[in-house]
Design a protein around this motif. Structure first.
Motif, PDB file in Angstrom:
ATOM      1  N   CYS A 239       0.850  -1.201   0.000  1.00 16.80           N
ATOM      2  CA  CYS A 239       0.000   0.000   0.000  1.00 16.80           C
ATOM      3  C   CYS A 239       0.884   1.248   0.000  1.00 16.80           C
ATOM      4  N   LYS A 307      -4.916   1.574   4.573  1.00 19.10           N
ATOM      5  CA  LYS A 307      -4.966   0.554   3.523  1.00 19.10           C
ATOM      6  C   LYS A 307      -5.456   1.163   2.200  1.00 19.10           C
ATOM      7  N   ARG A 308      -4.809   0.753   1.091  1.00 15.68           N
ATOM      8  CA  ARG A 308      -5.182   1.275  -0.227  1.00 15.68           C
ATOM      9  C   ARG A 308      -6.202   0.321  -0.853  1.00 15.68           C
ATOM     10  N   PRO A 309      -7.415   0.809  -1.173  1.00 15.87           N
ATOM     11  CA  PRO A 309      -8.468  -0.103  -1.679  1.00 15.87           C
ATOM     12  C   PRO A 309      -8.048  -0.845  -2.943  1.00 15.87           C
ATOM     13  N   THR A 310      -7.130  -0.227  -3.733  1.00 18.40           N
ATOM     14  CA  THR A 310      -6.715  -0.854  -4.988  1.00 18.40           C
ATOM     15  C   THR A 310      -5.435  -1.681  -4.841  1.00 18.40           C
ATOM     16  N   CYS A 311      -5.009  -1.908  -3.592  1.00 19.46           N
ATOM     17  CA  CYS A 311      -3.749  -2.636  -3.374  1.00 19.46           C
ATOM     18  C   CYS A 311      -3.833  -4.053  -3.955  1.00 19.46           C
ATOM     19  N   GLY A 315      -6.035  -5.161  -1.073  1.00 21.48           N
ATOM     20  CA  GLY A 315      -7.162  -4.341  -1.507  1.00 21.48           C
ATOM     21  C   GLY A 315      -8.448  -5.133  -1.658  1.00 21.48           C
ATOM     22  N   GLN A 316      -9.440  -4.476  -2.299  1.00 20.37           N
ATOM     23  CA  GLN A 316     -10.751  -5.117  -2.403  1.00 20.37           C
ATOM     24  C   GLN A 316     -10.769  -6.244  -3.424  1.00 20.37           C
ATOM     25  N   PRO A 318      -7.821  -8.277  -4.691  1.00 16.50           N
ATOM     26  CA  PRO A 318      -6.387  -8.571  -4.760  1.00 16.50           C
ATOM     27  C   PRO A 318      -6.036  -9.517  -5.904  1.00 16.50           C
TER      28      PRO A 318
END
Lengths: 419, 99
Positions: A239, A307-311, A315-316, A318
């Protein structure tokens, strides 16, 4: 009839999953451990310490409502006396398991403090062996342990401090194929590693298994500390650093130098963070980065992103998952190969094997220019030597033949197939 | 002019004459605020002494560098568009790998 208890089965499956080379390494490591332990026992028999062996009896006081033995109460009394710690935290600590990856300048102090504090189960992973130049900062290792496995040497040092806890050494190293299984068997993980690929691998494995990761790093007089993958909002390493830095921007202790107490400070703080997390005491250093400047003797605490949602890992949606992680190429992602090859990343690797072989396996970033020599059936290495000679004739004088080729590479990098 | 305190650590100071702290006056015309993106370019052109590719990549910092405005991650204030005023502290940290 001997039958493995259910509790032994995961460990058994784990051993079954190891390759022959890893098993051999483990046997060699256990033999080394045996030698080390005998050394220590002999030292003991000489009577130079005059001390008594610690009592490990499990007598539980009849008038208490906790699971600690009288010996544990005496041994851990100074931390049990703390109003914010007490019996309940000690019970949690004695049931907790901590994975320490790296038995170097960070891993030595952190594992020693965790052992001393009475963490129930400690696993120490390191594939390296002790060198004389490690001794100034890697304080678990003695002069006698030079040449021995770091993981074992550190484990022996922990057992010498506290024989009532379980300490496991993993001298085969932390690799994509064993990362998740190792992480999932522990309550918290300590990143005491010294390289970028291992840091991403550790973070990904912890993100997937939702295991808190206490991450420390040190070089020169500078050091950093934070906790990744903690709670629902805590970021992972990816992240913060979704793209890996280029290898030449990453100095290591072996080329940039480090003063021993600098990683020592951070290793001790890593033990503190791990204890806080498993005992649920205090506030963990999540979403906060602690910077230590040893030259100025100053600490600076900065707030970092959640936390980065696009990680890709936590993320959401993954893309790095339990299924994909074992095959993930961490050396390619961090571009570390060029550094290992030549010390800088300006090198271009030309692979002259036939395209089929190139497809089977190749070094990250290498280009395939199949080259058929007049006598391609001759000994291995002939083809590339001819290719280099032709390049020299054509004026490309900086072209060099990599001695030993990919077979030599596979001997060092066990994730690379030899064929 | 905007008065700023800049701090480089984690080895980045080696690109800035081995100096960790700088107090600088960055030229800027009101009414718009100075942005971190503009500060990056000014820092590269006026303070950096060597290897600019280890500080910047395209219009931002190279991967592995964390930027903090008043001790807060610039991701929380708009990255390159984070606005700066007199007295702000900007920290550049390179992530460390050693252990």
């Amino acid at each position: 009839m001997n039958r493995a208890s259910p509790a032994q089965q995961p460990a058994r499956r784990y051993i079954m999953s190891l390759s022959e080379a890893e098993l051999r390494a483990r046997v060699a490591a256990l033999e080394a451990e045996n030698r080390l332990l005998k050394t220590r026992v002999i030292g003991y028999q000489k009577g130079d310490t005059g001390g008594k062996r610690p009592r490990t009896d499990d007598i539980v006081s009849g008038c208490s409502e906790h699971s600690l033995s009288n010996h544990q109460i005496k041994r851990y009394s100074r931390q049990l006396l703390l109003p914010s710690f007490g019996v309940q935290a000690q019970e949690r600590l004695s049931k907790a398991s901590v994975l320490v990856v790296g038995a170097g300048g960070l891993g030595c102090p952190s594992s020693l403090y965790l052992a001393a504090a009475g963490v129930g189960h400690l696993t120490i992973v390191d594939h390296d062996s002790v060198e004389v130049s490690n001794l100034h900062r890697q304080i678990s290792h003695t002069e006698a342990a030079t040449g021995e496995s770091k993981a074992l040497s550190a484990a022996v040092a922990c057992m010498a401090i506290n024989s009532s806890i379980q300490v496991d050494a993993w001298p085969t190293g932390f690799k994509p194929h064993n990362a998740l299984e190792l992480v999932q068997r522990h309550s918290v993980v300590i990143d005491a590693s010294d390289n970028s690929p291992t840091r991403y691998l550790l973070s990904d494995a912890c993100a997937i298994s939702k295991t808190p990761l206490v991450s420390g790093a040190a070089i020169g007089f500078d050091a950093q500390l934070t906790v990744y993958c903690h709670g629902s909002q805590g970021p992972c390493y990816r992240c913060i650093f979704p793209e890996a830095p280029m290898p030449r921007a990453c100095a290591s202790c072996s080329d940039a130098g480090v003063l021993g107490p600098v990683p020592g400070v951070i290793g001790v703080l890593q033990a503190l963070e791990a204890i806080k997390i498993v005992t649920q005491v205090g506030t963990p250093l999540s979403q906060t980065l602690l910077l230590f400047d040893g030259m100025a003797s100053s600490f600076r605490s900065v707030k970092i992103r959640p936390k980065r949602p696009t990680c890709a890992a936590c993320g959401q949606q993954p893309t790095i998952t339990a299924d994909s992680l074992p095959a993930y190429d961490y050396t390619a992602f961090t571009g570390s190969t060029g550094q290992q090859l030549n010390g800088h990343d300006q090198v271009r690797v030309v692979d002259v094997r036939p395209v089929e072989q190139f497809r089977m396996a190749h070094l990250p970033g290498s280009v395939n220019v199949p080259f058929l020599a007049d006598d391609s059936s001759s000994f291995p290495g002939f083809v590339k030597q001819r290719a280099v000679a032709l390049l020299h004739e054509a004026g490309v004088t900086e072209a060099v033949d990599i001695h030993g080729g990919l077979q030599a590479w596979a001997a060092l990098d066990t994730s690379f197939p030899s064929y | 002019m905007v008065k700023l305190n800049l701090h480089f650590s984690g080895g980045l100071e080696l690109l800035f004459g081995n100096q960790k702290e700088y107090s600088v006056d960055v030229p800027h015309e009101p009414p718009s605020e100075l942005k971190v993106g503009q500060l990056l370019v000014w820092t590269r052109d006026h303070l950096l002494t060597e290897r600019p590719e280890l500080f910047m990549k395209d219009k931002t910092v190279r991967p592995g560098i964390l930027v903090l405005v008043n001790d807060v991650d610039w991701e929380l204030s708009g990255t390159l568009d984070s606005e700066l005023v007199d007295g702000d502290n900007v920290v550049f940290i390179s992530t460390l790998h050693g252990g």
